[in-house]
Design a protein around this motif. Structure first.
Motif, PDB file in Angstrom:
ATOM      1  N   LEU A 152       0.825  -1.201   0.000  1.00  0.00           N
ATOM      2  CA  LEU A 152       0.000   0.000   0.000  1.00  0.00           C
ATOM      3  C   LEU A 152       0.865   1.260   0.000  1.00  0.00           C
ATOM      4  O   LEU A 152       0.603   2.204  -0.752  1.00  0.00           O
ATOM      5  CB  LEU A 152      -0.937  -0.002   1.207  1.00  0.00           C
ATOM      6  CG  LEU A 152      -1.771   1.264   1.425  1.00  0.00           C
ATOM      7  CD1 LEU A 152      -2.618   1.580   0.203  1.00  0.00           C
ATOM      8  CD2 LEU A 152      -2.651   1.113   2.668  1.00  0.00           C
ATOM      9  N   ALA A 153       1.897   1.283   0.831  1.00  0.00           N
ATOM     10  CA  ALA A 153       2.749   2.467   0.915  1.00  0.00           C
ATOM     11  C   ALA A 153       3.399   2.778  -0.431  1.00  0.00           C
ATOM     12  O   ALA A 153       3.553   3.959  -0.798  1.00  0.00           O
ATOM     13  CB  ALA A 153       3.813   2.261   1.987  1.00  0.00           C
ATOM     14  N   LEU A 154       3.780   1.764  -1.179  1.00  0.00           N
ATOM     15  CA  LEU A 154       4.382   1.988  -2.491  1.00  0.00           C
ATOM     16  C   LEU A 154       3.333   2.411  -3.514  1.00  0.00           C
ATOM     17  O   LEU A 154       3.595   3.272  -4.370  1.00  0.00           O
ATOM     18  CB  LEU A 154       5.102   0.722  -2.963  1.00  0.00           C
ATOM     19  CG  LEU A 154       6.341   0.322  -2.152  1.00  0.00           C
ATOM     20  CD1 LEU A 154       6.881  -1.022  -2.634  1.00  0.00           C
ATOM     21  CD2 LEU A 154       7.428   1.396  -2.246  1.00  0.00           C
ATOM     22  N   LEU A 155       2.145   1.831  -3.443  1.00  0.00           N
ATOM     23  CA  LEU A 155       1.095   2.184  -4.397  1.00  0.00           C
ATOM     24  C   LEU A 155       0.590   3.606  -4.211  1.00  0.00           C
ATOM     25  O   LEU A 155      -0.034   4.165  -5.117  1.00  0.00           O
ATOM     26  CB  LEU A 155      -0.085   1.210  -4.268  1.00  0.00           C
ATOM     27  CG  LEU A 155       0.161  -0.225  -4.725  1.00  0.00           C
ATOM     28  CD1 LEU A 155      -1.081  -1.085  -4.480  1.00  0.00           C
ATOM     29  CD2 LEU A 155       0.553  -0.271  -6.198  1.00  0.00           C
ATOM     30  N   GLU A 156       0.862   4.198  -3.069  1.00  0.00           N
ATOM     31  CA  GLU A 156       0.407   5.569  -2.811  1.00  0.00           C
ATOM     32  C   GLU A 156       1.251   6.616  -3.519  1.00  0.00           C
ATOM     33  O   GLU A 156       1.006   7.817  -3.377  1.00  0.00           O
ATOM     34  CB  GLU A 156       0.396   5.828  -1.301  1.00  0.00           C
ATOM     35  CG  GLU A 156      -0.728   5.099  -0.575  1.00  0.00           C
ATOM     36  CD  GLU A 156      -0.709   5.300   0.923  1.00  0.00           C
ATOM     37  OE1 GLU A 156       0.402   5.520   1.467  1.00  0.00           O
ATOM     38  OE2 GLU A 156      -1.775   5.234   1.546  1.00  0.00           O
ATOM     39  N   ALA A 158       3.157   7.760  -7.399  1.00  0.00           N
ATOM     40  CA  ALA A 158       3.303   7.496  -8.831  1.00  0.00           C
ATOM     41  C   ALA A 158       4.530   6.621  -9.044  1.00  0.00           C
ATOM     42  O   ALA A 158       5.546   6.774  -8.346  1.00  0.00           O
ATOM     43  CB  ALA A 158       3.451   8.816  -9.588  1.00  0.00           C
ATOM     44  N   VAL A 159       4.457   5.710  -9.997  1.00  0.00           N
ATOM     45  CA  VAL A 159       5.495   4.677 -10.107  1.00  0.00           C
ATOM     46  C   VAL A 159       6.865   5.235 -10.443  1.00  0.00           C
ATOM     47  O   VAL A 159       7.884   4.593 -10.157  1.00  0.00           O
ATOM     48  CB  VAL A 159       5.103   3.599 -11.147  1.00  0.00           C
ATOM     49  CG1 VAL A 159       3.846   2.879 -10.734  1.00  0.00           C
ATOM     50  CG2 VAL A 159       4.953   4.213 -12.529  1.00  0.00           C
ATOM     51  N   THR A 160       6.934   6.432 -11.025  1.00  0.00           N
ATOM     52  CA  THR A 160       8.240   6.972 -11.415  1.00  0.00           C
ATOM     53  C   THR A 160       8.834   7.906 -10.366  1.00  0.00           C
ATOM     54  O   THR A 160       9.965   8.366 -10.532  1.00  0.00           O
ATOM     55  CB  THR A 160       8.119   7.736 -12.747  1.00  0.00           C
ATOM     56  OG1 THR A 160       7.151   8.781 -12.604  1.00  0.00           O
ATOM     57  CG2 THR A 160       7.701   6.786 -13.867  1.00  0.00           C
ATOM     58  N   THR A 161       8.103   8.186  -9.288  1.00  0.00           N
ATOM     59  CA  THR A 161       8.595   9.136  -8.290  1.00  0.00           C
ATOM     60  C   THR A 161       9.337   8.418  -7.166  1.00  0.00           C
ATOM     61  O   THR A 161       9.040   7.267  -6.841  1.00  0.00           O
ATOM     62  CB  THR A 161       7.433   9.955  -7.691  1.00  0.00           C
ATOM     63  OG1 THR A 161       6.522   9.056  -7.041  1.00  0.00           O
ATOM     64  CG2 THR A 161       6.717  10.730  -8.771  1.00  0.00           C
ATOM     65  N   PRO A 162      10.290   9.097  -6.524  1.00  0.00           N
ATOM     66  CA  PRO A 162      10.997   8.493  -5.388  1.00  0.00           C
ATOM     67  C   PRO A 162      10.058   8.272  -4.204  1.00  0.00           C
ATOM     68  O   PRO A 162       9.080   9.000  -4.021  1.00  0.00           O
ATOM     69  CB  PRO A 162      12.076   9.530  -5.043  1.00  0.00           C
ATOM     70  CG  PRO A 162      12.194  10.394  -6.258  1.00  0.00           C
ATOM     71  CD  PRO A 162      10.839  10.418  -6.885  1.00  0.00           C
ATOM     72  N   VAL A 163      10.375   7.271  -3.402  1.00  0.00           N
ATOM     73  CA  VAL A 163       9.613   6.957  -2.191  1.00  0.00           C
ATOM     74  C   VAL A 163      10.581   6.871  -1.024  1.00  0.00           C
ATOM     75  O   VAL A 163      11.658   6.270  -1.146  1.00  0.00           O
ATOM     76  CB  VAL A 163       8.857   5.616  -2.332  1.00  0.00           C
ATOM     77  CG1 VAL A 163       8.169   5.251  -1.026  1.00  0.00           C
ATOM     78  CG2 VAL A 163       7.844   5.686  -3.466  1.00  0.00           C
ATOM     79  N   ARG A 164      10.214   7.472   0.104  1.00  0.00           N
ATOM     80  CA  ARG A 164      10.979   7.295   1.338  1.00  0.00           C
ATOM     81  C   ARG A 164      10.081   6.613   2.355  1.00  0.00           C
ATOM     82  O   ARG A 164       9.026   7.132   2.705  1.00  0.00           O
ATOM     83  CB  ARG A 164      11.487   8.619   1.893  1.00  0.00           C
ATOM     84  CG  ARG A 164      12.191   8.456   3.253  1.00  0.00           C
ATOM     85  CD  ARG A 164      12.949   9.685   3.660  1.00  0.00           C
ATOM     86  NE  ARG A 164      14.134   9.885   2.855  1.00  0.00           N
ATOM     87  CZ  ARG A 164      15.304   9.256   3.039  1.00  0.00           C
ATOM     88  NH1 ARG A 164      15.430   8.362   4.016  1.00  0.00           N
ATOM     89  NH2 ARG A 164      16.323   9.483   2.268  1.00  0.00           N
ATOM     90  N   LEU A 165      10.485   5.450   2.795  1.00  0.00           N
ATOM     91  CA  LEU A 165       9.701   4.676   3.753  1.00  0.00           C
ATOM     92  C   LEU A 165      10.207   4.928   5.167  1.00  0.00           C
ATOM     93  O   LEU A 165      11.408   4.942   5.415  1.00  0.00           O
ATOM     94  CB  LEU A 165       9.805   3.181   3.442  1.00  0.00           C
ATOM     95  CG  LEU A 165       9.188   2.705   2.130  1.00  0.00           C
ATOM     96  CD1 LEU A 165       9.540   1.242   1.906  1.00  0.00           C
ATOM     97  CD2 LEU A 165       7.686   2.897   2.122  1.00  0.00           C
ATOM     98  N   THR A 166       9.285   5.120   6.088  1.00  0.00           N
ATOM     99  CA  THR A 166       9.612   5.258   7.497  1.00  0.00           C
ATOM    100  C   THR A 166       8.719   4.316   8.292  1.00  0.00           C
ATOM    101  O   THR A 166       7.727   3.780   7.762  1.00  0.00           O
ATOM    102  CB  THR A 166       9.386   6.697   7.987  1.00  0.00           C
ATOM    103  OG1 THR A 166       7.978   6.986   7.932  1.00  0.00           O
ATOM    104  CG2 THR A 166      10.143   7.699   7.124  1.00  0.00           C
ATOM    105  N   ALA A 171       3.269   2.160   9.476  1.00  0.00           N
ATOM    106  CA  ALA A 171       2.246   2.057  10.516  1.00  0.00           C
ATOM    107  C   ALA A 171       0.930   2.665  10.039  1.00  0.00           C
ATOM    108  O   ALA A 171      -0.151   2.109  10.269  1.00  0.00           O
ATOM    109  CB  ALA A 171       2.718   2.752  11.791  1.00  0.00           C
ATOM    110  N   ASP A 172       1.017   3.809   9.354  1.00  0.00           N
ATOM    111  CA  ASP A 172      -0.195   4.436   8.817  1.00  0.00           C
ATOM    112  C   ASP A 172      -0.859   3.546   7.776  1.00  0.00           C
ATOM    113  O   ASP A 172      -2.091   3.411   7.749  1.00  0.00           O
ATOM    114  CB  ASP A 172       0.145   5.792   8.196  1.00  0.00           C
ATOM    115  CG  ASP A 172       0.511   6.846   9.231  1.00  0.00           C
ATOM    116  OD1 ASP A 172       0.234   6.623  10.437  1.00  0.00           O
ATOM    117  OD2 ASP A 172       1.078   7.881   8.843  1.00  0.00           O
ATOM    118  N   ALA A 173      -0.055   2.935   6.915  1.00  0.00           N
ATOM    119  CA  ALA A 173      -0.606   2.049   5.893  1.00  0.00           C
ATOM    120  C   ALA A 173      -1.264   0.827   6.521  1.00  0.00           C
ATOM    121  O   ALA A 173      -2.345   0.399   6.104  1.00  0.00           O
ATOM    122  CB  ALA A 173       0.492   1.622   4.918  1.00  0.00           C
TER     123      ALA A 173
END
Length: 258
Positions: A152-156, A158-166, A171-173
């Motif tokens: 879910l966190a990754l799907l939130e 756009a596929v080409t944009t960077p993601v930073r996971l914390t 926890a929110d997801a």
């Protein structure tokens, strides 16, 4: 369906060379380093692509391309496959070493997180997924409690944009998934109804443009508050969108009161 070709920057329609069959290569990994979350994200994008195509009646054949020498019983490759399975990603039909790609069938689309990737043959479309950085106390390919929170966190994004996971992101997801699953379980006991057509159409329109799942996720957010819709319509809309999102929203049906 259209994606942004990473080599030209243009929106390009995905056109299968063979009628009814789309060949996709997910190109992951580099020699001398473990697989990363970016590789897992590329596999996730390939999975969403396959699920979306299937709703259009198009079969997808996915191959996994890995660094030379990684096609044997490698611990890192096994870890990647286990992580992908925990995220609900359908396993690729075939695996090959990157150097062998030119000997196989031509792929219609290559999905990769490697900025230096150059698909063969050059005519194939290239979808470059954004990098994934993590700020977690225990770095891992998937969280222990609910792996689908990572999906879910990754799907939130756009596929080409960077993601930073914390830890907070995950926890929110996870909390959102708990709410949605409880609601779906409650709605399942109500009389059935037709899915909300506009929500479904808008969601799939988003997926057809760069595999953007965010419209579908906003629709799920809206369904929580749409008490003006019948319970059956809300339930069927959740279920319809989850065919592609694959968040196991019906997992708690029949498990008692929520």
């Amino acid at each position: 369906m259209r994606i942004t070709d990473a080599r030209t920057g243009r929106h390009s329609e995905i056109r299968p060379r063979r009628t009814g069959l789309l060949r996709v290569t997910v190109d992951v990994g580099e020699r001398g380093r473990p697989f990363r979350l970016g590789d897992l994200r590329a596999l996730l994008v390939g999975d969403v692509l396959a699920r979306t195509c299937e709703t259009h009646g198009l079969q997808v054949l996915t191959e996994l391309a890995v660094p030379n020498g990684s096609d044997g019983p490698d611990e890192q490759l096994r870890a990647l496959r286990i992580a992908a399975d925990r995220l609900g990603i359908h396993p690729p039909a075939h695996l090959h070493a990157r150097a062998d790609a030119q000997d196989g069938p031509v792929a219609d689309l290559t999905v990769t997180s490697r900025p230096d990737a150059e698909p063969e043959p050059p005519a194939a479309l290239l979808l470059l997924t954004g990098p994934v950085a993590e700020d977690l106390p225990t770095p891992a390919l998937t969280p222990e409690d609910d792996p689908l929170a990572l999906r879910l966190a990754l799907l939130e994004h756009a596929v080409t944009t960077p993601v930073r996971l914390t830890a907070g992101t995950l926890a929110d997801a996870a909390e959102k998934l708990t709410r949605w699953r409880a609601l779906v379980a409650d709605l399942a006991s109500m009389p059935s109804g037709a899915p909300e057509a506009d929500m479904v159409q808008a969601s799939f329109d988003g997926l057809d443009e760069d595999l953007d799942a965010r419209v579908a996720l906003r629709a799920l957010d809206a369904l929580e508050a749409r008490t003006d819709l019948s319970p059956g319509t809300r339930f069927e809309t959740f279920v319809r969108l989850d065919q592609v999102l694959a968040l196991e929203l019906g997992r708690d049906i029949g498990r008692g009161p929520h």
